[in-house]
Design a protein around this motif. Sequence first.
Motif, PDB file in Angstrom:
ATOM      1  N   SER A 188      50.230  33.299  44.602  1.00  0.00           N
ATOM      2  CA  SER A 188      49.033  34.413  44.919  1.00  0.00           C
ATOM      3  C   SER A 188      49.384  34.796  46.617  1.00  0.00           C
ATOM      4  O   SER A 188      49.419  36.014  46.755  1.00  0.00           O
ATOM      5  CB  SER A 188      47.721  33.834  44.853  1.00  0.00           C
ATOM      6  OG  SER A 188      47.510  32.591  45.759  1.00  0.00           O
ATOM      7  N   GLU A 189      49.867  33.963  47.261  1.00  0.00           N
ATOM      8  CA  GLU A 189      50.025  34.244  48.584  1.00  0.00           C
ATOM      9  C   GLU A 189      51.348  35.038  48.888  1.00  0.00           C
ATOM     10  O   GLU A 189      51.413  35.933  49.773  1.00  0.00           O
ATOM     11  CB  GLU A 189      50.031  32.947  49.537  1.00  0.00           C
ATOM     12  CG  GLU A 189      50.084  33.222  51.128  1.00  0.00           C
ATOM     13  CD  GLU A 189      49.020  33.885  51.516  1.00  0.00           C
ATOM     14  OE1 GLU A 189      48.965  34.778  52.165  1.00  0.00           O
ATOM     15  OE2 GLU A 189      47.829  33.772  50.831  1.00  0.00           O
ATOM     16  N   SER A 191      52.638  36.966  46.643  1.00  0.00           N
ATOM     17  CA  SER A 191      52.355  38.255  46.109  1.00  0.00           C
ATOM     18  C   SER A 191      51.940  39.212  47.111  1.00  0.00           C
ATOM     19  O   SER A 191      52.053  40.587  47.156  1.00  0.00           O
ATOM     20  CB  SER A 191      51.498  38.140  45.011  1.00  0.00           C
ATOM     21  OG  SER A 191      50.151  37.922  45.277  1.00  0.00           O
ATOM     22  N   SER A 279      50.182  38.720  36.600  1.00  0.00           N
ATOM     23  CA  SER A 279      50.204  38.361  37.907  1.00  0.00           C
ATOM     24  C   SER A 279      51.514  37.787  38.148  1.00  0.00           C
ATOM     25  O   SER A 279      52.264  37.699  37.325  1.00  0.00           O
ATOM     26  CB  SER A 279      49.077  37.119  38.125  1.00  0.00           C
ATOM     27  OG  SER A 279      49.587  35.769  37.517  1.00  0.00           O
ATOM     28  N   GLU A 281      52.321  34.913  39.269  1.00  0.00           N
ATOM     29  CA  GLU A 281      52.369  33.577  38.805  1.00  0.00           C
ATOM     30  C   GLU A 281      52.665  33.548  37.249  1.00  0.00           C
ATOM     31  O   GLU A 281      53.506  32.752  36.894  1.00  0.00           O
ATOM     32  CB  GLU A 281      50.932  32.787  38.951  1.00  0.00           C
ATOM     33  CG  GLU A 281      50.997  31.350  38.746  1.00  0.00           C
ATOM     34  CD  GLU A 281      49.877  30.713  38.905  1.00  0.00           C
ATOM     35  OE1 GLU A 281      49.853  29.397  39.144  1.00  0.00           O
ATOM     36  OE2 GLU A 281      48.747  31.277  38.817  1.00  0.00           O
TER      37      GLU A 281
END
Length: 298
Positions: A188-189, A191, A279, A281
């Motif tokens: 998430s970071e 991205s 996402s 991930e």
Amino acid sequence: MIEVREVTKRYGTKTVVDKLSFTAKPGQVTGFLGPNGAGKSTTMRMIVGLDAPTSGDVLVNGHSYVQSAAPLQEMGVLLEAKAVHPGRSAVSHLLAMARTNGIPRSRVDEVIGLAGLSSVAHKRVGAFSLGMGQRLGIAAALLGDPAVIMLDEPVNGLDPEGVLWVRNLLAGLAAEGRTVMLSSHLMSEVSLIADHLVIVGRGRLLADTTVAGLATAEGVRVLSGDPANLRNVLGGPGVTITSGGPEELFVAGRTAREIGMAAAHYGIPLFELTPKTASLEEAFMDLTRDAVEYEAAR
């Protein structure tokens, strides 16, 4: 610029990195991703000259990093934040680095302030929390004001304020035209930070792309005043339509543009068109599914 060109690294009979090639360019944040055992750490060690490739070339700004006359001014590196003598203070650690690399004392004070360590600058590093150690490691990487920055797990142990600081810091460094490369397991970071992605598995290149290029469209959420007619209009080979509520449809196999054009042609009111994208991930897990060395039981 960091250039990895057809690099292979073997330890005995085990191939850890296998003909790997990629380039981290100036003005970009390059995310270097892969599951455990993918060869990321070995690749970064080869970039800084701690390990020698079995074959291939690793270049920083066109030459081997170990040949640099001013290494800290050329590339700043964070590989292990705890690689500091615990009895030293933050100031003494950075000052020793500065004096052996021809960097003025004023720069030590500058990076301590930049990393938010002014209040603990004279405390022993052994008493630092994990997050404070990370901040010191990043300060050390920035000490020479380098054109290239390479960080391994830079947000490890940081609180939300620290994570945001790193995100803004790296974006700012790239905006100045510097080469920024980071390895992280926090998809998430990555991205939010990375412009460019290099993904490896079992030592081989799996993808050299962008976040947008890796993520794939999964469908479109549609809110309509006439979902029954819209379903009939959109149906066809390769199209899957499911209902999520009285006015809600989820459409796979049609783009938002195609749905909007079809609804307009038949006079069907639309209230919302929201493309759903996998996402980073999810896309990463799909891409590396066959390259995971250690997998937990399910």
